[in-house]
Design a protein around this motif. Sequence first.
Motif, mmCIF file in Angstrom:
data_model
loop_
_atom_site.group_PDB
_atom_site.id
_atom_site.type_symbol
_atom_site.label_atom_id
_atom_site.label_comp_id
_atom_site.label_asym_id
_atom_site.label_seq_id
_atom_site.Cartn_x
_atom_site.Cartn_y
_atom_site.Cartn_z
ATOM 1 N N PHE A 79 55.148 59.596 -74.566
ATOM 2 C CA PHE A 79 55.615 60.914 -74.996
ATOM 3 C C PHE A 79 54.735 62.037 -74.439
ATOM 4 C CE2 PHE A 79 57.864 59.328 -79.120
ATOM 5 C CZ PHE A 79 58.827 58.731 -78.329
ATOM 6 N N ILE A 88 53.532 54.239 -77.282
ATOM 7 C CA ILE A 88 54.624 55.210 -77.423
ATOM 8 C C ILE A 88 54.094 56.630 -77.284
ATOM 9 C CG2 ILE A 88 56.403 56.097 -78.969
ATOM 10 C CD1 ILE A 88 56.553 53.350 -80.246
ATOM 11 N N ALA A 89 52.948 56.899 -77.925
ATOM 12 C CA ALA A 89 52.354 58.233 -77.861
ATOM 13 C C ALA A 89 52.014 58.606 -76.421
ATOM 14 C CB ALA A 89 51.107 58.294 -78.740
ATOM 15 N N LYS A 135 58.771 69.319 -78.787
ATOM 16 C CA LYS A 135 58.858 68.366 -79.906
ATOM 17 C C LYS A 135 58.422 66.970 -79.480
ATOM 18 C CE LYS A 135 62.530 70.826 -82.384
ATOM 19 N NZ LYS A 135 63.931 70.763 -82.906
ATOM 20 N N LEU A 136 58.758 66.584 -78.250
ATOM 21 C CA LEU A 136 58.365 65.267 -77.758
ATOM 22 C C LEU A 136 56.849 65.165 -77.671
ATOM 23 C CD1 LEU A 136 59.524 62.582 -76.662
ATOM 24 C CD2 LEU A 136 59.329 63.562 -74.359
ATOM 25 N N GLY A 137 56.206 66.208 -77.136
ATOM 26 C CA GLY A 137 54.756 66.221 -77.043
ATOM 27 C C GLY A 137 54.105 66.232 -78.410
ATOM 28 N N LEU A 150 55.329 64.997 -81.156
ATOM 29 C CA LEU A 150 55.472 63.659 -81.717
ATOM 30 C C LEU A 150 54.435 62.714 -81.119
ATOM 31 C CD1 LEU A 150 56.991 61.686 -83.525
ATOM 32 C CD2 LEU A 150 58.643 61.351 -81.669
ATOM 33 N N GLY A 151 54.187 62.865 -79.828
ATOM 34 C CA GLY A 151 53.164 62.057 -79.173
ATOM 35 C C GLY A 151 51.787 62.315 -79.748
ATOM 36 N N ALA A 159 55.615 65.134 -71.828
ATOM 37 C CA ALA A 159 55.590 66.480 -72.382
ATOM 38 C C ALA A 159 55.149 67.488 -71.330
ATOM 39 C CB ALA A 159 54.666 66.549 -73.591
#
Length: 305
Positions: A300, A296-297, A137-139, A141-142, A304
């Motif tokens: 993330f 931010i991306a 999910k973190l990746g 979102l990035g 990831a």
Amino acid sequence: MTEAALATQPHSDSPAPGGRRWLLFALTTVVLWGIWGAFAGISAKRGFPETLTYCVWALTMIPPAVIVLRRERWHLDISAKAIFYGLAIGLLGAGGQMVLFRAVTIGPAYLIFPVVSLSPLVTIVMSFLFLGERTNKLGMLGVVLALLALPMFDYDPGGAVTGFGLGWFLLALIVMACWGVQAYFMKLANASMSAESIFFYMMLSGLMLIPIAMMMTDFSHPVNWGWDGPWLAAGIQMLNAIGALTLVYAFRYGKAIVVAPLSNAGGPLVTAALSLVLEGAVPGPLKVAGLFLALIASVFLALAP
């Protein structure tokens, strides 16, 4: 074993990917392309056309290609599959650049580049569908934040789209598709051939299109052949060439679904930081928002798996 399954396996002659090796190569690309972006426009400003800059860039691909092939004891994958993949990667990249030259002559650059910057979307969709790549999910979102940030780097809402047809938009879509598919093939090819061979064919493809770039050059205008013309361009474009090499290695060890948006979003961050330091150029609100999202991306995507 299917081709999609093969794409998740390392090349037989390569060390097994592990840890965060992909991240080291991806960040190297980000830094090199970021520095290159900050200085890329100098050559044109000093009277050396962009089409000739392309020719110089193609020539700067030769030294790193020779160095990595020598390290591999001149082993070059020459199977039909390797040649196809290698030339496809090279021609998609160089061909996209040729189309971009045409696009910026008939359309607004402030709209063309935001469209082109979405090329990772093509890579992500193809890698998701055909290679079965996934991230947490973190990746994810990035990835989303990077795709949102990319068009903001070059978009100028103050520009007025007048006097242009729609031809530029079609050409921009072609460039976006070329570079997105190129990144997908870069990941796919790493499963069955060495990264060094991939880069060799990229170099060869770039050289093959030099005659086209020469024909596109308007020699009716003066060309700066001094040290701050082709020689300065060579120094700047060498950063681009080495960054392309490290990108191949990043795709070799990492997921295309993560490498593509990280390399495309991270580079403008470095470029913007350098421009701020060197020129005191303060970006507008939209670009600041894009840079914030890209930062931010990038974090993330780096975290990831």
